[in-house]
Enzyme design. Structure first.
Site, PDB file in Angstrom:
ATOM      1  NE  ARG A  69      -2.343  -0.415  13.857  1.00  9.04           N
ATOM      2  CZ  ARG A  69      -1.871   0.706  13.364  1.00  9.04           C
ATOM      3  NH1 ARG A  69      -0.566   0.822  13.099  1.00  9.04           N
ATOM      4  NH2 ARG A  69      -2.679   1.737  13.129  1.00  9.04           N
ATOM      5  CB  ILE A  99       3.542   2.484   4.585  1.00  9.27           C
ATOM      6  CG1 ILE A  99       2.804   3.640   5.260  1.00  9.27           C
ATOM      7  CG2 ILE A  99       4.877   2.204   5.278  1.00  9.27           C
ATOM      8  CD1 ILE A  99       2.346   3.336   6.674  1.00  9.27           C
ATOM      9  CG  HIS A 117       3.024   2.824  17.236  1.00 12.12           C
ATOM     10  ND1 HIS A 117       2.001   1.914  17.347  1.00 12.12           N
ATOM     11  CD2 HIS A 117       2.888   3.369  16.002  1.00 12.12           C
ATOM     12  CE1 HIS A 117       1.272   1.912  16.247  1.00 12.12           C
ATOM     13  NE2 HIS A 117       1.804   2.795  15.413  1.00 12.12           N
ATOM     14  CD  GLU A 133       1.775  -0.426  19.929  1.00  9.94           C
ATOM     15  OE1 GLU A 133       1.286   0.730  20.005  1.00  9.94           O
ATOM     16  OE2 GLU A 133       2.168  -0.932  18.856  1.00  9.94           O
ATOM     17  N   GLY A 168       0.839  -1.188   0.000  1.00 12.29           N
ATOM     18  CA  GLY A 168       0.000   0.000   0.000  1.00 12.29           C
ATOM     19  C   GLY A 168       0.875   1.238   0.000  1.00 12.29           C
TER      20      GLY A 168
END
Length: 325
Positions: A232, A152, A280, A261, A150
């Site tokens: 993720r 990124i 992150h 996280e 996609g």
């Protein structure tokens, strides 16, 4: 109109300028569920970030809510299907500069390839200036496997080619124009894992991708290869990754995301000397945060005018409904 913002990251003055006639409730940090429900009572719009979960309990507790905006590309922290079923618009920032996360993926990649963190510790903590323990590996001429092409992932492909890497990719929906432009090929996941010296994960978190990189997938990766995850956390089985690192099957892993996280100490990777973990921060540059905020302001203003921009993709909603049905 009452608008609640969480995790505003120092942007309160800019938000007041953008919405001078509205009732703004703003917090620098994410809110726990009960506090969120209390503070958002009567709000028409919630503008949140990835550390503020919007589950069905929160949504059902806010009868005046008409739009949820997340100042991020990802929206897996929101129960999108439930919100849409109640007539609440769900919006996101479709793009704030995919290059910024791609740059961080290569930051992790280079740090793993050149033992950067351990070398720094050796000099600063051990007071040693000895290069012998830190024989690295080069990127040029190596095979880069990109999982997900996609926005990124496409930037990762472009940067990888700039480093002189050969690229192979996996995606359920191949972008053949991108493949032609950057001279790479799409292959099945197993083939990408077996062929790659570096594997960089840029898939969305869905029912299909959760745990996708598990024990079996990791064993298919090349000996001494490097795994990067800036997508993720739950896409990668952290227990299996720790085993692959401990056994020496993988040289290293660089992750910007972990499964939980909110409790980083629970990650099996937390004390691994072969894993580099960042909190992150792939998106977190001054420029990107400013773009995210600007896009969200535009989206909220479009809501006020009756034409909502930035809605979550229709294909996501369709796929989600199909899975639940």
């Amino acid at each position: 109109m009452k608008i609640l913002f969480t995790e505003v990251m120092g942007a309160k003055d800019k938000l007041r300028d953008a919405f001078p006639d509205d009732e703004l409730v703003m917090f620098d940090e994410p809110l726990e569920k009960d506090e969120l429900i209390h503070e958002a009572a009567g709000a028409s719009v919630l503008s949140v970030f990835i550390r503020t979960p919007m589950d069905r309990d929160v949504i059902d507790s806010l009868p005046d809510l008409r739009m949820i905006n997340t100042r991020s590309v990802g929206f897996d922290h929101i129960d999108v299907e439930h919100a849409l079923g109640k007539g609440i618009a769900v919006t996101h920032v479709a793009e704030y500069g995919p290059h910024v996360v791609a740059e961080h993926a290569f930051c992790l990649m280079l740090a793993c390839a050149r033992d950067l963190v351990e070398a720094d510790r050796s000099v600063k903590e051990d007071k040693r200036f000895d290069f012998h323990p830190f024989r690295g590996v080069e990127l040029r001429g190596k095979v880069l496997g990109v999982l997900g092409t996609g926005k990124i992932g496409s930037e990762v492909v472009r940067i990888g080619r700039g480093f002189g890497m050969k690229v192979v990719a996996f995606d359920m929906y191949p972008n053949e124009a991108l493949a032609r432009e950057h001279a790479f090929s799409y292959r099945p996941l197993d083939e990408v894992l077996r062929a790659s010296d570096f594997v960089s994960v840029h898939l969305p978190l869905t029912d299909d991708t959760r745990g996708l990189i598990g024990r079996e997938a990791l064993q298919k990766m090349k000996k001494d290869s490097i795994l990067i995850n800036a997508a993720r956390g739950p896409i990668v089985d952290e227990d299996a990754l720790r085993e692959a690192l401990n056994s020496g099957h993988l040289r290293a892993a660089g992750v910007d995301v972990i499964a939980d996280e909110s409790d980083p100490g629970s990650s099996p990777l937390i004390d691994s000397e072969r894993a580099i973990i960042t909190p992150h921060i792939g998106f977190f540059t001054a420029e990107a945060v400013d773009r995210m905020l600007g896009h969200s302001i535009d989206i909220i203003q479009s809501f006020r005018s009756g034409t909502v921009t930035g809605r979550v993709p229709v294909e996501y909603v369709t796929a989600s409904a199909a899975r639940s049905g």
